[in-house]
Design a protein around this motif. Structure first.
Motif, PDB file in Angstrom:
ATOM      1  N   VAL A  74       0.797  -1.307   0.057  1.00  0.00           N
ATOM      2  CA  VAL A  74       0.109  -0.087  -0.067  1.00  0.00           C
ATOM      3  C   VAL A  74       0.785   1.215  -0.205  1.00  0.00           C
ATOM      4  O   VAL A  74       2.011   1.098   0.951  1.00  0.00           O
ATOM      5  CB  VAL A  74      -0.985   0.139   1.282  1.00  0.00           C
ATOM      6  CG1 VAL A  74      -1.908   1.023   1.157  1.00  0.00           C
ATOM      7  CG2 VAL A  74      -1.573  -1.287   1.367  1.00  0.00           C
ATOM      8  N   LEU A  86      -4.850   6.087  -2.586  1.00  0.00           N
ATOM      9  CA  LEU A  86      -3.874   4.802  -2.333  1.00  0.00           C
ATOM     10  C   LEU A  86      -3.841   3.760  -3.365  1.00  0.00           C
ATOM     11  O   LEU A  86      -4.797   3.584  -4.154  1.00  0.00           O
ATOM     12  CB  LEU A  86      -4.593   4.187  -1.139  1.00  0.00           C
ATOM     13  CG  LEU A  86      -4.681   4.688   0.281  1.00  0.00           C
ATOM     14  CD1 LEU A  86      -5.456   4.056   1.021  1.00  0.00           C
ATOM     15  CD2 LEU A  86      -3.232   5.014   0.722  1.00  0.00           C
ATOM     16  N   PHE A  88      -3.635   0.326  -3.655  1.00  0.00           N
ATOM     17  CA  PHE A  88      -3.700  -0.851  -2.473  1.00  0.00           C
ATOM     18  C   PHE A  88      -3.567  -2.172  -3.402  1.00  0.00           C
ATOM     19  O   PHE A  88      -4.598  -2.745  -3.878  1.00  0.00           O
ATOM     20  CB  PHE A  88      -5.113  -0.824  -2.085  1.00  0.00           C
ATOM     21  CG  PHE A  88      -5.363  -1.408  -0.675  1.00  0.00           C
ATOM     22  CD1 PHE A  88      -5.418  -0.704   0.348  1.00  0.00           C
ATOM     23  CD2 PHE A  88      -5.643  -2.608  -0.676  1.00  0.00           C
ATOM     24  CE1 PHE A  88      -5.414  -1.393   1.705  1.00  0.00           C
ATOM     25  CE2 PHE A  88      -5.876  -3.264   0.473  1.00  0.00           C
ATOM     26  CZ  PHE A  88      -5.857  -2.539   1.556  1.00  0.00           C
ATOM     27  N   PHE A 121      -6.251   2.561   6.299  1.00  0.00           N
ATOM     28  CA  PHE A 121      -4.851   3.191   5.431  1.00  0.00           C
ATOM     29  C   PHE A 121      -5.341   4.647   5.002  1.00  0.00           C
ATOM     30  O   PHE A 121      -6.445   4.575   4.222  1.00  0.00           O
ATOM     31  CB  PHE A 121      -4.660   2.345   4.445  1.00  0.00           C
ATOM     32  CG  PHE A 121      -4.138   0.872   4.702  1.00  0.00           C
ATOM     33  CD1 PHE A 121      -2.648   0.655   4.938  1.00  0.00           C
ATOM     34  CD2 PHE A 121      -5.026  -0.221   5.135  1.00  0.00           C
ATOM     35  CE1 PHE A 121      -2.258  -0.546   5.293  1.00  0.00           C
ATOM     36  CE2 PHE A 121      -4.433  -1.418   5.411  1.00  0.00           C
ATOM     37  CZ  PHE A 121      -3.171  -1.648   5.655  1.00  0.00           C
ATOM     38  N   LEU A 129       1.849   7.478   4.183  1.00  0.00           N
ATOM     39  CA  LEU A 129       0.510   6.929   4.703  1.00  0.00           C
ATOM     40  C   LEU A 129       0.759   6.878   6.095  1.00  0.00           C
ATOM     41  O   LEU A 129       1.403   6.511   6.825  1.00  0.00           O
ATOM     42  CB  LEU A 129       0.058   5.842   4.103  1.00  0.00           C
ATOM     43  CG  LEU A 129       0.842   4.610   3.855  1.00  0.00           C
ATOM     44  CD1 LEU A 129       0.050   3.561   5.070  1.00  0.00           C
ATOM     45  CD2 LEU A 129       0.977   4.287   2.635  1.00  0.00           C
ATOM     46  N   VAL A 131      -1.184   4.296   9.158  1.00  0.00           N
ATOM     47  CA  VAL A 131      -2.045   3.038   9.163  1.00  0.00           C
ATOM     48  C   VAL A 131      -2.406   2.892  10.797  1.00  0.00           C
ATOM     49  O   VAL A 131      -1.499   2.989  11.874  1.00  0.00           O
ATOM     50  CB  VAL A 131      -1.284   1.832   8.792  1.00  0.00           C
ATOM     51  CG1 VAL A 131      -2.098   0.571   9.033  1.00  0.00           C
ATOM     52  CG2 VAL A 131      -0.534   1.883   7.596  1.00  0.00           C
TER      53      VAL A 131
END
Length: 165
Positions: A74, A86, A88, A121, A129, A131
């Motif tokens: 990610v 994102l 992903f 996320f 990013l 989390v």
């Protein structure tokens, strides 16, 4: 620490009577949500789902089924229009994404650590990013108590730590 003792401590900390679900393997339900930041300003995070996980694009509601045991990376990016997105794994999400387990006992591996609960996320404006692990109070205590103090301490000390945690 035995699962029965840990279960009793969790029940005490959650304010439940000690006779409620203290046995190992009993389903734990969330009455309060705890959010724990796992990574902040990370360039990227790679994880491996251990079970039947789904990822939800928080901006569109799109639901993607993930393969158990597959590796997903990610990363955050800024689109041409300036919006945060994102990447992903092979999917592109229009903002934040939430990872949802199919069952309460399923977990996600990030590095050598395993995490239960929902993982959120979020892309940051600087291209990194964040989390966040979202889990119930009992799940949180289940993970934090064995690391907060030695299971060899007295039962009263363990009870006090469960309440403090």
């Amino acid at each position: 620490m035995s699962p029965a003792v840990l279960g009793c401590l969790l029940a005490l900390a959650a304010g439940a009577p000690t006779r409620s679900r203290a046995a190992a393997g009993d389903e734990r339900r969330a009455d309060r949500l705890v959010a724990v930041a796992l990574f902040h300003k990370a360039a990227g995070v790679t994880f491996v789902p251990g079970g039947s996980f789904k990822a939800v694009d928080q901006s569109s509601g799109e639901l993607v089924t993930l393969k158990s045991g597959a590796e997903y990376k990610v990363e955050a990016e800024r689109g041409k229009d300036g919006t945060l997105r994102l990447l992903f794994g092979p999917h592109l999400f229009g903002g934040a994404a939430r990872l949802l387990p199919g069952k309460a006992d399923e977990s996600v591996a990030i590095g050598d650590r395993r995490y239960r609960g929902n993982l959120l996320f979020r892309p940051n404006p600087d291209g990194t990013l964040t989390v966040v692990d979202e889990l119930g109070l009992a799940e949180y205590l289940f993970g934090v108590l064995p690391h907060a103090m030695s299971p060899d301490w007295s039962l009263e000390a363990l009870k006090a730590q469960a309440v403090v945690s």
